[in-house]
Design a protein around this motif. Structure first.
Motif, mmCIF file in Angstrom:
data_model
loop_
_atom_site.group_PDB
_atom_site.id
_atom_site.type_symbol
_atom_site.label_atom_id
_atom_site.label_comp_id
_atom_site.label_asym_id
_atom_site.label_seq_id
_atom_site.Cartn_x
_atom_site.Cartn_y
_atom_site.Cartn_z
ATOM 1 N N LEU A 1 0.889 -1.174 -0.200
ATOM 2 C CA LEU A 1 0.136 0.033 0.004
ATOM 3 C C LEU A 1 1.031 1.408 0.006
ATOM 4 O O LEU A 1 0.621 2.177 0.749
ATOM 5 C CB LEU A 1 -0.972 -0.125 1.235
ATOM 6 C CG LEU A 1 -1.949 -1.100 1.319
ATOM 7 C CD1 LEU A 1 -2.774 -0.929 2.537
ATOM 8 C CD2 LEU A 1 -3.040 -1.156 -0.082
ATOM 9 N N LEU A 2 1.647 1.294 -1.026
ATOM 10 C CA LEU A 2 2.428 2.520 -1.251
ATOM 11 C C LEU A 2 2.428 3.020 -2.618
ATOM 12 O O LEU A 2 2.368 2.337 -3.687
ATOM 13 C CB LEU A 2 3.984 2.041 -0.799
ATOM 14 C CG LEU A 2 5.162 3.094 -1.045
ATOM 15 C CD1 LEU A 2 5.151 3.968 0.168
ATOM 16 C CD2 LEU A 2 6.657 2.565 -1.024
ATOM 17 N N VAL A 3 2.404 4.394 -2.560
ATOM 18 C CA VAL A 3 2.471 5.175 -3.847
ATOM 19 C C VAL A 3 3.870 6.091 -3.806
ATOM 20 O O VAL A 3 4.183 6.593 -2.820
ATOM 21 C CB VAL A 3 1.360 6.344 -3.978
ATOM 22 C CG1 VAL A 3 1.728 7.184 -5.296
ATOM 23 C CG2 VAL A 3 0.100 5.633 -4.221
ATOM 24 N N LEU A 4 4.857 5.719 -4.741
ATOM 25 C CA LEU A 4 6.176 6.128 -4.598
ATOM 26 C C LEU A 4 6.303 7.157 -5.760
ATOM 27 O O LEU A 4 6.147 6.819 -6.913
ATOM 28 C CB LEU A 4 7.249 5.015 -4.886
ATOM 29 C CG LEU A 4 8.664 5.475 -4.847
ATOM 30 C CD1 LEU A 4 9.004 6.125 -3.598
ATOM 31 C CD2 LEU A 4 9.578 4.437 -5.021
ATOM 32 N N VAL A 5 6.326 8.598 -5.562
ATOM 33 C CA VAL A 5 6.738 9.669 -6.355
ATOM 34 C C VAL A 5 8.040 9.627 -7.070
ATOM 35 O O VAL A 5 8.834 9.885 -6.293
ATOM 36 C CB VAL A 5 6.054 10.879 -6.059
ATOM 37 C CG1 VAL A 5 6.192 11.899 -7.191
ATOM 38 C CG2 VAL A 5 4.409 10.777 -5.788
ATOM 39 N N VAL A 6 8.275 9.273 -8.322
ATOM 40 C CA VAL A 6 9.390 9.211 -8.957
ATOM 41 C C VAL A 6 10.035 10.497 -9.642
ATOM 42 O O VAL A 6 10.960 11.074 -9.412
ATOM 43 C CB VAL A 6 9.463 8.282 -10.166
ATOM 44 C CG1 VAL A 6 10.900 7.932 -10.632
ATOM 45 C CG2 VAL A 6 9.137 6.747 -9.255
ATOM 46 N N ARG A 7 9.013 11.180 -10.279
ATOM 47 C CA ARG A 7 9.455 12.550 -10.844
ATOM 48 C C ARG A 7 8.316 13.329 -10.935
ATOM 49 O O ARG A 7 7.096 12.944 -10.910
ATOM 50 C CB ARG A 7 9.641 12.172 -12.250
ATOM 51 C CG ARG A 7 10.750 11.348 -12.994
ATOM 52 C CD ARG A 7 12.342 11.687 -12.771
ATOM 53 N NE ARG A 7 12.688 13.349 -13.298
ATOM 54 C CZ ARG A 7 12.800 13.506 -14.545
ATOM 55 N NH1 ARG A 7 13.214 12.622 -15.603
ATOM 56 N NH2 ARG A 7 13.110 14.718 -14.961
ATOM 57 N N VAL A 8 8.629 14.855 -11.016
ATOM 58 C CA VAL A 8 7.539 15.781 -11.166
ATOM 59 C C VAL A 8 8.413 16.894 -11.985
ATOM 60 O O VAL A 8 9.610 17.469 -11.626
ATOM 61 C CB VAL A 8 7.261 16.380 -9.688
ATOM 62 C CG1 VAL A 8 6.530 17.464 -9.945
ATOM 63 C CG2 VAL A 8 6.546 15.565 -8.876
ATOM 64 N N ALA A 9 7.988 17.015 -12.927
ATOM 65 C CA ALA A 9 8.624 17.891 -14.213
ATOM 66 C C ALA A 9 7.495 18.418 -15.174
ATOM 67 O O ALA A 9 6.527 17.989 -15.245
ATOM 68 C CB ALA A 9 9.722 17.295 -14.761
ATOM 69 N N GLY A 10 7.864 19.380 -15.985
ATOM 70 C CA GLY A 10 7.122 19.778 -17.331
ATOM 71 C C GLY A 10 7.043 18.487 -18.149
ATOM 72 O O GLY A 10 8.012 17.715 -18.374
ATOM 73 N N ARG A 11 6.043 18.617 -19.192
ATOM 74 C CA ARG A 11 6.192 17.467 -20.045
ATOM 75 C C ARG A 11 7.223 17.167 -21.022
ATOM 76 O O ARG A 11 7.340 16.400 -21.429
ATOM 77 C CB ARG A 11 4.702 17.632 -20.896
ATOM 78 C CG ARG A 11 4.726 18.827 -21.812
ATOM 79 C CD ARG A 11 3.398 19.262 -22.440
ATOM 80 N NE ARG A 11 3.300 20.514 -23.213
ATOM 81 C CZ ARG A 11 2.770 20.426 -24.261
ATOM 82 N NH1 ARG A 11 2.099 19.708 -24.890
ATOM 83 N NH2 ARG A 11 3.126 21.476 -25.025
ATOM 84 N N ASP A 12 8.134 18.368 -21.272
ATOM 85 C CA ASP A 12 8.881 18.072 -22.220
ATOM 86 C C ASP A 12 10.071 17.569 -21.484
ATOM 87 O O ASP A 12 11.111 16.747 -22.300
ATOM 88 C CB ASP A 12 9.611 19.604 -22.762
ATOM 89 C CG ASP A 12 9.834 20.700 -21.619
ATOM 90 O OD1 ASP A 12 9.669 20.276 -20.594
ATOM 91 O OD2 ASP A 12 10.493 21.332 -21.945
ATOM 92 N N GLU A 13 10.276 17.432 -20.376
ATOM 93 C CA GLU A 13 11.494 16.837 -19.790
ATOM 94 C C GLU A 13 11.268 15.621 -18.802
ATOM 95 O O GLU A 13 12.099 14.979 -18.148
ATOM 96 C CB GLU A 13 12.458 17.779 -18.974
ATOM 97 C CG GLU A 13 11.593 18.536 -17.795
ATOM 98 C CD GLU A 13 12.479 19.720 -17.405
ATOM 99 O OE1 GLU A 13 12.698 19.443 -16.097
ATOM 100 O OE2 GLU A 13 12.693 20.503 -17.960
ATOM 101 N N VAL A 14 10.187 15.332 -18.309
ATOM 102 C CA VAL A 14 9.788 14.268 -17.264
ATOM 103 C C VAL A 14 9.892 12.891 -17.600
ATOM 104 O O VAL A 14 10.495 12.091 -16.700
ATOM 105 C CB VAL A 14 8.210 14.332 -17.000
ATOM 106 C CG1 VAL A 14 7.154 13.863 -18.044
ATOM 107 C CG2 VAL A 14 8.024 13.850 -15.646
ATOM 108 N N TYR A 15 10.032 12.562 -19.011
ATOM 109 C CA TYR A 15 9.992 11.083 -19.428
ATOM 110 C C TYR A 15 11.801 10.804 -19.799
ATOM 111 O O TYR A 15 12.071 9.664 -19.808
ATOM 112 C CB TYR A 15 9.298 10.797 -20.613
ATOM 113 C CG TYR A 15 7.983 11.034 -20.448
ATOM 114 C CD1 TYR A 15 7.001 10.451 -19.656
ATOM 115 C CD2 TYR A 15 7.428 12.320 -20.963
ATOM 116 C CE1 TYR A 15 5.992 10.551 -19.344
ATOM 117 C CE2 TYR A 15 6.114 12.392 -20.642
ATOM 118 C CZ TYR A 15 5.005 11.559 -19.972
ATOM 119 O OH TYR A 15 3.785 11.802 -19.759
#
Length: 87
Positions: free
Chosen positions: A70-84
């Motif tokens: 029961l864990l949600v691990l946030v990996v990245r937060v960024a604009g759509r141009d650089e998040v991937y």
């Protein structure tokens, strides 16, 4: 109810956002504790992990759902141009 954990990299990315945008993103991240797969989330393909994406304005939140613990691990937060990049 899931626990939400934010990786160090995502925390740094959040700190770089403008305050009003960061507040909106934080609210969206906290709502993942109630429903880790909200309407509009997208499961990402082409990665080894089971990653999902939610969109908050011009920003994307990439996270992993670990149902067993029961864990949600946030990996990245960024604009759509650089998040991937680098997933």
């Amino acid at each position: 109810m899931f626990r939400v954990k934010i990786e160090r990299r995502a925390t740094k990315e959040l700190a770089r956002l403008p305050r009003s945008d960061a507040d909106r993103v934080i609210l969206a991240i906290l709502s993942l504790a109630e429903n880790p797969r909200p309407v509009g989330c997208v499961k990402l393909s082409g990665t080894k992990k089971r990653l999902y994406r939610i969109r908050v304005s011009d920003y994307r939140v990439i996270y992993e759902v670990q149902d067993a613990i029961l864990l949600v691990l946030v990996v990245r937060v960024a604009g759509r141009d650089e998040v991937y990049r680098g997933l």
